[in-house]
Design a protein around this motif. Sequence first.
Motif, PDB file in Angstrom:
ATOM      1  N   GLY A 113       5.101  13.334   3.948  1.00 55.84           N
ATOM      2  CA  GLY A 113       6.161  14.165   4.518  1.00 55.84           C
ATOM      3  C   GLY A 113       7.271  13.315   5.074  1.00 55.84           C
ATOM      4  N   LEU A 114       7.630  13.597   6.323  1.00 63.72           N
ATOM      5  CA  LEU A 114       8.759  12.899   6.928  1.00 63.72           C
ATOM      6  C   LEU A 114       8.273  12.091   8.129  1.00 63.72           C
ATOM      7  N   LEU A 115       8.656  10.810   8.157  1.00 59.05           N
ATOM      8  CA  LEU A 115       8.280   9.962   9.297  1.00 59.05           C
ATOM      9  C   LEU A 115       9.530   9.637  10.094  1.00 59.05           C
ATOM     10  N   LEU A 116       9.427   9.719  11.397  1.00 58.15           N
ATOM     11  CA  LEU A 116      10.557   9.362  12.251  1.00 58.15           C
ATOM     12  C   LEU A 116      10.116   8.235  13.170  1.00 58.15           C
ATOM     13  N   ILE A 138       5.337   5.014  18.548  1.00 54.55           N
ATOM     14  CA  ILE A 138       6.475   4.454  17.821  1.00 54.55           C
ATOM     15  C   ILE A 138       7.019   5.462  16.804  1.00 54.55           C
ATOM     16  N   ALA A 139       6.120   6.192  16.187  1.00 53.04           N
ATOM     17  CA  ALA A 139       6.573   7.092  15.129  1.00 53.04           C
ATOM     18  C   ALA A 139       5.899   8.454  15.230  1.00 53.04           C
ATOM     19  N   VAL A 140       6.613   9.456  14.779  1.00 55.47           N
ATOM     20  CA  VAL A 140       5.972  10.764  14.654  1.00 55.47           C
ATOM     21  C   VAL A 140       6.085  11.188  13.194  1.00 55.47           C
ATOM     22  N   GLN A 141       5.129  11.948  12.755  1.00 52.11           N
ATOM     23  CA  GLN A 141       5.153  12.389  11.366  1.00 52.11           C
ATOM     24  C   GLN A 141       5.221  13.900  11.293  1.00 52.11           C
ATOM     25  N   LEU A 142       6.114  14.353  10.446  1.00 53.33           N
ATOM     26  CA  LEU A 142       6.117  15.780  10.133  1.00 53.33           C
ATOM     27  C   LEU A 142       5.533  15.872   8.736  1.00 53.33           C
ATOM     28  N   ALA A 181      14.568   7.655   9.920  1.00 51.73           N
ATOM     29  CA  ALA A 181      13.808   8.655   9.180  1.00 51.73           C
ATOM     30  C   ALA A 181      13.431   8.075   7.833  1.00 51.73           C
ATOM     31  N   ALA A 182      12.212   8.328   7.435  1.00 51.96           N
ATOM     32  CA  ALA A 182      11.768   7.851   6.134  1.00 51.96           C
ATOM     33  C   ALA A 182      10.910   8.926   5.493  1.00 51.96           C
ATOM     34  N   SER A 183      11.096   9.047   4.205  1.00 46.18           N
ATOM     35  CA  SER A 183      10.287  10.025   3.494  1.00 46.18           C
ATOM     36  C   SER A 183       9.038   9.313   2.983  1.00 46.18           C
ATOM     37  N   PRO A 220       0.831  -1.193   0.000  1.00 43.73           N
ATOM     38  CA  PRO A 220       0.000   0.000   0.000  1.00 43.73           C
ATOM     39  C   PRO A 220       0.876   1.258   0.000  1.00 43.73           C
ATOM     40  N   GLU A 221       0.287   2.329  -0.403  1.00 43.63           N
ATOM     41  CA  GLU A 221       1.053   3.551  -0.599  1.00 43.63           C
ATOM     42  C   GLU A 221       1.819   3.994   0.636  1.00 43.63           C
ATOM     43  N   LYS A 222       1.178   3.855   1.768  1.00 45.80           N
ATOM     44  CA  LYS A 222       1.807   4.402   2.971  1.00 45.80           C
ATOM     45  C   LYS A 222       3.149   3.739   3.276  1.00 45.80           C
ATOM     46  N   ARG A 223       3.380   2.571   2.658  1.00 47.30           N
ATOM     47  CA  ARG A 223       4.646   1.904   2.951  1.00 47.30           C
ATOM     48  C   ARG A 223       5.741   2.259   1.966  1.00 47.30           C
ATOM     49  N   THR A 224       5.384   3.014   0.967  1.00 48.62           N
ATOM     50  CA  THR A 224       6.385   3.221  -0.054  1.00 48.62           C
ATOM     51  C   THR A 224       7.373   4.304   0.359  1.00 48.62           C
ATOM     52  N   PHE A 225       8.095   4.021   1.383  1.00 54.95           N
ATOM     53  CA  PHE A 225       9.182   4.913   1.763  1.00 54.95           C
ATOM     54  C   PHE A 225      10.293   4.693   0.760  1.00 54.95           C
ATOM     55  N   ARG A 226      11.012   5.718   0.527  1.00 52.76           N
ATOM     56  CA  ARG A 226      12.001   5.582  -0.544  1.00 52.76           C
ATOM     57  C   ARG A 226      13.361   5.186   0.001  1.00 52.76           C
TER      58      ARG A 226
END
Length: 640
Positions: A473-476, A627-631, A467-469, A450-456
């Motif tokens: 935005g940015l997920l930590l 577990i994660a925060v999103q900017l 950190a993942a884009s 799914p799209e939400k997993r497509t970190f690059r």
Amino acid sequence: MDIIHLLPDSVANQIAAGEVVQRPASVIKELLENSIDAGATEIQVVLREAGRELIQVIDNGKGMTPTDARMAFERHATSKITQAADLFALHTMGFRGEALASIVAVAEVELRTRRPEDETGVLLRLAGSRLEKQEVVACPAGTNLEVRNLFYNVPARRKFLKSNQTELSNIMTELQHVALANPEVGFTLTHNDVQMLSLTAGNLKQRLLQLFGKTISQQLLPLDVENDLVHISGFIGQPEGARKKGALQYFFVNDRYMRHPYFHKAVVECYQELVAEGAQPNYFIYLKVDPSTIDVNIHPTKTEIKFENEAARWHILMAAVREALGKYNAVPTIDFDQTDAPEIELLDSRVSRPVAEPTTSFDPHYDPFRKSPVMDHWETLYEDFGKAPERLSSRMSAGAGLYGALSPEQTVSSSANSSSSVLPSRMSTVLDTTPDYSESANTLIPEGRPEKRTFRKYLQVANRYIAASSHEGLLLFDQHRAHAAVLYDRYYQQICNRQGISQQELFPEMVEIAPADVPVLEQILPELGYLGFELDSLGGGTYAVNGKPASLDKGVDFNALLLQMIDTARDEVHGIGSELNRKLAGRLAMAQAIPAGKAMCEEEMCQLIESLYDLKDHTYGPDGKLIAVQLNLADLETRF
Ligand code: ADP
Ligand code: MG
């Protein structure tokens, strides 16, 4: 018509018993203290059904005459004080003359006692405060008291008794207090014909070893301070032995166990800078004071004690603990972690932090005006580790990490090209060591996700966050919590499905479990089994470790982990079942998860985040924290 009358003794005693005898453990405490007061050097405790059926205490103390034996069961009958003034010169544990009267009001009691100087002893049988039998008997010198069917005549009380394990654990705790206060007395404890404890007479250090095992007794610092107000002796634990849960903390005053929150604070404060947040030191502190300066008369169960000059004693205690810690030289001089961490962290991110004390090195040829400041960093780094770059990279678990993707040369050259005068040097380092996304991005996008997993691409920040884009935005991610959540899910399934994987040990180690912990451990052995802990009791609190949880990190201290598991279960004694399972799985997951501060390679990060997103719930870790925060992009835009 007048309606007020005096209650019969048996009823009055039963009411009074409510204060003194709440559970089997309270009976043990009173009987043990009587034996100590009688000068016993050997005390045997025999139990059946955690004290419900039988509590028996046998001592080799001074015994009683037949008349004294009869008197002992009367209310306010004591040999220990005669006038109010004696309350201020107490050298005995008992003084109220209430215990035996209370016990005999709510149980069936049989007493055999003989003074060493007498030829024959006496047997008394009583129940519900009534004497049923008295006869002359031949018996060993000392006192042998059997208490059967506790609360047989107070069904409501009997109903409120907890599980055998809990009652047994409470009994152990009381026995531990008396055993710690009197190391020169030998103790044995037998439960349902199984000997659970055998403590030989010795000194305090030996007693601590017998009760709590090698690990703890090797981590002790002695205390010894004497002045007019107080004599302080005993041991405090080294800061390294501090625990988040279940720390062993004992105060004794004039050989009586006590709780003292105010003094406790004095001790804990000394450790503040030396232990991790929330961790508590072990301590076994013995205060000797003039009995006229304390009041033990506060509560019938007598664990809270009032002191004169409390503040002054507080300071003396604190000084004593500081001194002991100082001698051990536990106070660090400089916190190396704080010194300009980010720069080093980034370059250092593929090598786990050395465990040994940090050493400083300097390069005598260092020229601050040389062209490539970043190159200097690399050199210093390798010097510090005494290893060539190749060796460092070969230690990584996968070549796909940042390290493999970028050689130091690449870093340096790109840095040299781009370190424009506009950006501060630290910033340029950060930018330059960031891998090239465009090249490898495709391979990292998992197919059909799914799209939400497509970190690059993943980037580890400060060896702590990933950190993942993402599109938004940015997920930590907090790496420790993310991993703990993944492990938790696996462990919880294992317990629920009753099938665990454990790694068999070729040469089983032995672990020593403190007596008070044994009942708790016994209770959770099946659950621990599903988590991979294969333990076999060898008796006397010793267990052979035949299996450990599969893939247990070598760095994890197995003994400490097992104690944590026991502590977790202790808190959950009332909630056996799913809550306990969750807690145990959570505890193991937290202990096993990648810690903050550990470098991860790209592949590891990728796998972790993948597994995290396979979970039903990937929002909170087993400790209930995010577990994660999103900017998100909008947030980011406001920052520029
Ligand atoms: P206390 O301990 O407060 O005096 P208890 O009810 O516990 O009151 O005991 C009453 C008395 O019985 C004691 O003062 C002591 O003289 C005697 N006694 C109790 N237990 C023992 C024992 N194990 N050995 C000798 N004497 C005992
Ligand atoms: Mg007593």
